[in-house]
Design a protein around this motif. Structure first.
Motif: not given
Length: 346
Positions: A296-304
């Motif tokens: 999940r943390a990687q997912w949000h980093r990718d979006i940003e």
């Protein structure tokens, strides 16, 4: 109802010798219990340790998942044999490649075909033994006698193994050309630090010069593929998927991308690192494995990160396993279309 086996002494790990178990207080009867595997004479493995862990890239093909399982099994058997391996011997070939963490296809991880059971047997654990010592003859082990300069000794995660470059040279007669290049890419890859900065080149498993020296060393087979593959090995690919992608791009006649490209803000602050960048056309290509989906943390980093890329004027093309496997044609088509939309007139 069968009686539950008594607990083993706490001092024993997942893999141990019969002698270690007896010294710790276990009985011979306990060591014959069905909850213990016997991969080699004198060695026991707890059956619970043989459960293959989940594959983070489980969206890949069934063959890729089988390769994940067989790699785990090979490493477990290598751990077991290391308990009784002759002192002068080193792990070699595919076993050594697995220990070094090199990408390996299912064809290399399977053993011989058993026509009666219609299955591939496990690949044997492979060793090199320097003369005058004799190669052991043990079921499940393939040992050869070779001079020590063909397989210099190294240590990795508790294993005594042939050096990374010599291991790559041993794969010349085993892997296909693309798989051999991917293994070379993995060896010369320079890992980045936790904050994304470029790492020290000395942190790679081998250098291009190391691979050149290994190809010049005496060997029996696989020299021609090594000579062909060596000029195609590149620093900058962090996975076999990235190697597959860059080779497909080159063969399709598309522009040569920059590998492991740093995207920076006007302030020179590092925004992110992308696998392939076509700088002239402001196109970034990112391959996203399973961890991008389940973390999940990687997912949000990718979006940003991708939002910032767009603000800086970059177009981002995101690729997944299904775009590359079993054929990279889909990925190449997507990249070609992306280049044309951003101004390429090839």
């Amino acid at each position: 109802m069968p009686r539950r086996p008594s607990p083993l002494p706490d001092i024993l790990g997942d893999v141990f010798t019969v002698g270690e178990a007896i010294a710790a207080g276990a009985t011979l009867a306990r060591l014959r219990s069905p909850d213990l595997l016997v991969p080699f004479p004198g060695v026991r493995v707890r059956s619970s340790a043989a459960q293959t862990p989940d594959d983070p890239d489980d969206d890949r093909s069934p063959l890729a998942r089988e390769a994940h399982t067989r790699r785990f099994d090979l490493l477990l058997r290598a751990r077991a044999y290391a308990k009784v391996m002759p002192g002068p011997a080193v792990f070699s070939n595919v076993t050594a490649a697995a220990i070094w963490g090199l990408p390996l296809p299912i064809s290399a991880l399977r053993g011989r075909w058993n026509p009666d059971q219609r299955v591939h047997e496990p690949r044997p654990v492979e060793l090199i033994v320097p003369p005058p010592h004799r190669a052991p003859r043990t079921a499940g082990v393939a040992a050869r006698q070779r001079r020590e300069d063909v397989a210099p000794r190294r240590e990795r995660d508790g294993f005594v193994v042939s050096s990374p470059a010599s291991t790559w040279a041993q794969l010349g007669g085993i892997l296909t050309m693309d798989d051999l290049i991917a293994a070379g890419d993995a060896l010369v890859h320079v890992p980045r630090t936790s904050d994304g900065r470029r790492g020290d080149p000395a942190s790679s498993l081998a250098s291009l010069d190391d691979l050149r020296a290994a190809v010049r060393a005496p060997r029996i087979s696989g020299l021609d593929p090594l000579i062909t593959a060596l000029p195609l090995v590149r620093v900058g690919c962090a996975s076999s998927a990235e190697t597959r992608l860059r080779l497909a791009v080159a063969r399709a006649g598309l522009p040569d991308p920059t590998l492991d490209f740093e995207v920076r803000a006007p302030t020179r602050e590092l925004v992110g690192v992308t696998e392939l960048a076509f700088e002239q056309w402001r196109l970034l290509v990112e391959y996203e494995g399973g961890h991008h989906r389940i973390d999940r943390a990687q997912w949000h980093r990718d979006i940003e990160k991708h939002r910032t890329y767009a603000e800086l004027g970059w177009t981002v093309l995101r690729l997944a396993a299904r775009d590359l496997y079993p054929d990279a044609g889909t990925a190449v088509g997507l990249i070609r279309d992306g280049l044309r939309r951003t101004g390429w007139r090839g």
